[in-house]
Write a protein that holds these residues in place. Sequence first.
Motif: not given
Length: 232
Positions: A99-119
């Motif tokens: 479950x931690x593996x899945x959670x880590x990837x879900x959080x990474x997805x969120x931060x990738x989108x935040x990074x996209x918006x800030x760029x």
Amino acid sequence: MPGCFKNTLFALASIISFTSFILIVVAMGTPKWMTGKILCKTGADLVNATDPELVKFIGEIYYGLFRGGKIRQCGLGGRRSKFTIFPHMVKKLNTGLHVMIIMFLCVAICFSLVSFGFCILNAIKVPYRAIKGPAGVCLWNFLAGGFVVLAVTSFMAAVKLHHLTERIANFRENIFQFVILEERFEDCFWICVASATAHAVNLLLIAISGINFPKIKPKTEEVNVTAEDIMY
């Protein structure tokens, strides 16, 4: 407005962040993180199979975070079957780690989108607050890449330390016992590694955008004033 050079770098960084988001989503939904060869030990022991005969008892297995499949070879021909990790099989695995593996990837997805918006924001204008500027972009990329690295490391730990492939291969096998002959990390695993690398590239781009390159000033021609010019 940011300069043309910085504008280009942030636009490129936004493309990389969005690409990382796509890569993680594709990796999570594809059932080929790991493939391997499995030996039906029980069947081979029953007939005292030698090396040439062991081929009849060697099957294949593949799986991802949510589903997978295997080919059982127990001397009577190959039998294909598919399985899902949730909700039944996860009870036989290291539930917390999976479950931690899945959670880590879900959080990474969120931060990738935040990074996209800030760029995108930094490519259009210069933000007044530092957290919305290059410092914020570095923070989100560092977090996104860090969580992907945590997910990849956790998956490797599940495979190598907790014998994930062996547990999945022997799920609901009451008669036959399978042993793992070979394991290979497949494309989806390496896609996640590529995603983490993409965020590292973004950090490099943001660092380059902060470099103040010297401006080339055109040389001014010296004007020679003569006595005749003064008369006129």
